[in-house]
Write an enzyme that holds these catalytic residues in place. Structure first.
Site, PDB file in Angstrom:
ATOM      1  N   SER A  56      39.426  -1.099 -65.499  1.00  0.00           N
ATOM      2  CA  SER A  56      39.687  -1.131 -64.028  1.00  0.00           C
ATOM      3  C   SER A  56      41.264  -1.047 -63.475  1.00  0.00           C
ATOM      4  O   SER A  56      42.135  -0.380 -64.204  1.00  0.00           O
ATOM      5  CB  SER A  56      39.845  -2.509 -63.335  1.00  0.00           C
ATOM      6  OG  SER A  56      40.173  -3.388 -64.413  1.00  0.00           O
ATOM      7  N   ASP A  94      35.968   2.003 -64.782  1.00  0.00           N
ATOM      8  CA  ASP A  94      35.492   1.279 -63.937  1.00  0.00           C
ATOM      9  C   ASP A  94      36.235   1.060 -61.966  1.00  0.00           C
ATOM     10  O   ASP A  94      37.818   1.239 -61.752  1.00  0.00           O
ATOM     11  CB  ASP A  94      35.677  -0.052 -64.206  1.00  0.00           C
ATOM     12  CG  ASP A  94      34.436  -1.323 -63.339  1.00  0.00           C
ATOM     13  OD1 ASP A  94      33.970  -0.979 -62.974  1.00  0.00           O
ATOM     14  OD2 ASP A  94      34.602  -2.573 -63.639  1.00  0.00           O
ATOM     15  N   ASP A 116      35.528   5.180 -56.361  1.00  0.00           N
ATOM     16  CA  ASP A 116      34.645   4.376 -56.140  1.00  0.00           C
ATOM     17  C   ASP A 116      35.110   5.124 -54.595  1.00  0.00           C
ATOM     18  O   ASP A 116      36.078   3.908 -53.695  1.00  0.00           O
ATOM     19  CB  ASP A 116      34.783   3.293 -56.312  1.00  0.00           C
ATOM     20  CG  ASP A 116      35.132   1.755 -54.853  1.00  0.00           C
ATOM     21  OD1 ASP A 116      34.151   2.638 -53.686  1.00  0.00           O
ATOM     22  OD2 ASP A 116      34.450   0.639 -54.665  1.00  0.00           O
ATOM     23  N   GLU A 146      29.669   5.809 -55.504  1.00  0.00           N
ATOM     24  CA  GLU A 146      28.598   4.653 -55.033  1.00  0.00           C
ATOM     25  C   GLU A 146      28.373   5.025 -53.419  1.00  0.00           C
ATOM     26  O   GLU A 146      29.375   5.537 -53.166  1.00  0.00           O
ATOM     27  CB  GLU A 146      29.793   2.945 -55.192  1.00  0.00           C
ATOM     28  CG  GLU A 146      29.815   2.420 -54.187  1.00  0.00           C
ATOM     29  CD  GLU A 146      30.707   1.084 -55.115  1.00  0.00           C
ATOM     30  OE1 GLU A 146      30.779   0.795 -56.478  1.00  0.00           O
ATOM     31  OE2 GLU A 146      30.559  -0.238 -54.750  1.00  0.00           O
ATOM     32  N   HIS A 232      26.962  -3.573 -59.792  1.00  0.00           N
ATOM     33  CA  HIS A 232      28.284  -3.611 -60.259  1.00  0.00           C
ATOM     34  C   HIS A 232      27.983  -5.118 -60.069  1.00  0.00           C
ATOM     35  O   HIS A 232      26.738  -5.565 -59.951  1.00  0.00           O
ATOM     36  CB  HIS A 232      28.959  -3.160 -59.696  1.00  0.00           C
ATOM     37  CG  HIS A 232      29.618  -1.973 -59.807  1.00  0.00           C
ATOM     38  ND1 HIS A 232      30.871  -1.954 -59.577  1.00  0.00           N
ATOM     39  CD2 HIS A 232      29.009  -0.562 -60.281  1.00  0.00           C
ATOM     40  CE1 HIS A 232      30.850  -0.231 -60.492  1.00  0.00           C
ATOM     41  NE2 HIS A 232      30.478   0.261 -60.362  1.00  0.00           N
ATOM     42  N   SER A 235      27.328 -10.460 -63.402  1.00  0.00           N
ATOM     43  CA  SER A 235      27.423 -11.512 -64.002  1.00  0.00           C
ATOM     44  C   SER A 235      26.643 -12.645 -63.818  1.00  0.00           C
ATOM     45  O   SER A 235      25.698 -12.557 -62.348  1.00  0.00           O
ATOM     46  CB  SER A 235      28.393 -12.391 -64.354  1.00  0.00           C
ATOM     47  OG  SER A 235      29.619 -11.188 -65.194  1.00  0.00           O
ATOM     48  N   ASN A 275      26.958  -3.619 -65.305  1.00  0.00           N
ATOM     49  CA  ASN A 275      28.319  -4.065 -65.357  1.00  0.00           C
ATOM     50  C   ASN A 275      28.451  -5.518 -65.572  1.00  0.00           C
ATOM     51  O   ASN A 275      27.696  -6.342 -64.388  1.00  0.00           O
ATOM     52  CB  ASN A 275      29.025  -3.541 -64.301  1.00  0.00           C
ATOM     53  CG  ASN A 275      29.755  -1.937 -63.965  1.00  0.00           C
ATOM     54  OD1 ASN A 275      28.763  -1.318 -64.931  1.00  0.00           O
ATOM     55  ND2 ASN A 275      30.395  -1.827 -63.226  1.00  0.00           N
ATOM     56  N   SER A 278      32.779 -10.595 -65.302  1.00  0.00           N
ATOM     57  CA  SER A 278      33.620 -12.080 -65.157  1.00  0.00           C
ATOM     58  C   SER A 278      32.614 -13.633 -65.923  1.00  0.00           C
ATOM     59  O   SER A 278      33.591 -14.635 -66.615  1.00  0.00           O
ATOM     60  CB  SER A 278      32.408 -12.695 -63.652  1.00  0.00           C
ATOM     61  OG  SER A 278      33.380 -11.904 -62.842  1.00  0.00           O
TER      62      SER A 278
END
Ligand code: 13P
Length: 333
Positions: A56, A94, A116, A146, A232, A235, A275, A278
């Protein structure tokens, strides 16, 4: 100019085609440290899985873009050293938020970038994505764009409210931008606090969040048959890691993620990139907290980073084998 092909990296095109046809998803794991990189590579080699290592803007600010690129180059060499002759490793940006940042990454060894523009008005999102695609495709770099907004906070990306992707826009958007994959919003969000307890239902003592909007996903699939879709904010926020963190001095309240069964179901559809960031942070922090609490005299970082790396590797293998199904999916071993 550093071309990713000279680093032994690959773009996402072929692996996405195979993932859609085979009904599985490619893991996209974020990394900022050497230990995360090592754990990702060990997991991918052990399971014979293609993998996307993503960076990122925050990770670049933390670790330096040149260092991260060289870690990715090292990842390819390390995979070979571990016995994988033909690793498939993507270095992906990212949440790129400008043409300039995407260009800088493309010029410096990234094989894939995300632009993005999801918070921009529709026409501006298209114009920005199109500009990045035109530049990236000259170098055979693939582009994720996106449509729709995810809630949550991740590094320097944040949005208070989510807006689901509108299926009626996806054909126009993908055709006019020429993007290679599309990140959509169907109820996932960034971070370890994806839902409030009030949004969840209590089932056998466990808070179960509302289901993802599979109806929207299926409508999008119908409109764009065979087109790679990205999720995205995926997690699962394992309670086991949250409990370990809290047991050893942490304070994470009401951390709730996406149930793995839902990700398993999504992996079987056109969703071909999932993705996860976390969960790696939680695995690392839980292992470090536990180690330091149990060994208060340790001060050599290797003593606590080793179990942290092991715990992340275990989590990555679990995702690959039991959730995304990308194990054994290398084109050549
Ligand atoms: P999580 O915060 O759910 O891991 O999502 C990460 C992500 O989507 C990175 O872009």
């Amino acid at each position: 100019m550093v071309n990713y092909k000279d680093l032994g990296l690959v773009n996402t095109r072929e692996m996405f085609k195979r993932a859609i046809a085979g009904g599985y998803a490619i893991p996209a794991f974020n990394f900022n440290t050497m230990e995360q990189m090592q754990a990702i590579v060990m997991a991918a080699v052990e399971t014979k899985s293609p993998v996307i290592m993503q960076v990122s803007k925050g990770a670049r600010n933390y670790a330096n873009g040149t260092i991260l690129r060289n870690l990715a180059k090292g990842a390819v060499e390390y995979a070979k050293e571990l016995g994988c002759e033909h690793p498939e490793i993507v270095l992906h940006l990212d949440h790129g938020d400008s043409f300039e940042l995407c260009k800088e990454c493309i010029d410096n060894g990234f094989s894939s970038v995300m632009i993005d523009g999801s918070s921009l008005p529709y026409e501006e999102n298209i114009a920005l994505a199109k500009k990045v695609v035109e530049y990236a495709h000259q170098f055979d770099v693939t582009v994720e764009a996106e449509l729709g907004v995810l809630a949550g906070v991740e590094d320097e990306v944040s949005a208070a409210e989510s807006h689901y992707t509108k299926p009626e826009e996806v054909i126009d958007f993908s055709t006019r931008t020429g993007c290679d994959s599309l990140a959509i919003s169907i109820g996932t969000s960034h971070g370890a606090h994806k839902f409030t307890p009030e949004q969840c239902t209590l089932v056998n003592g466990v808070l179960v969040p509302p289901p993802l909007a599979f109806d929207i996903l299926h409508e999008i699939e119908k409109k764009l048959p065979g087109f790679p879709i990205v999720l995205h904010g995926s997690s699962s926020v394992p309670m086991e890691e949250v409990n370990t963190i809290n047991k050893y001095g942490g304070h994470l309240e009401a951390a709730i993620g996406i149930p793995e069964e839902q990700l398993r179901e999504a992996s079987k559809s056109a969703v071909c990139k999932i993705n996860i960031d976390s969960d790696s942070r939680l695995a690392m922090t839980a292992a470090i907290r536990k180690h330091l609490a149990e060994h208060p005299g340790d001060f050599d970082p290797r003593q606590y980073l080793k179990p942290a790396r092991e715990n992340m590797k275990k989590m990555y293998i679990h995702k690959i084998v039991n959730v995304l199904g990308s194990d054994g999916k290398l084109a050549q071993c």
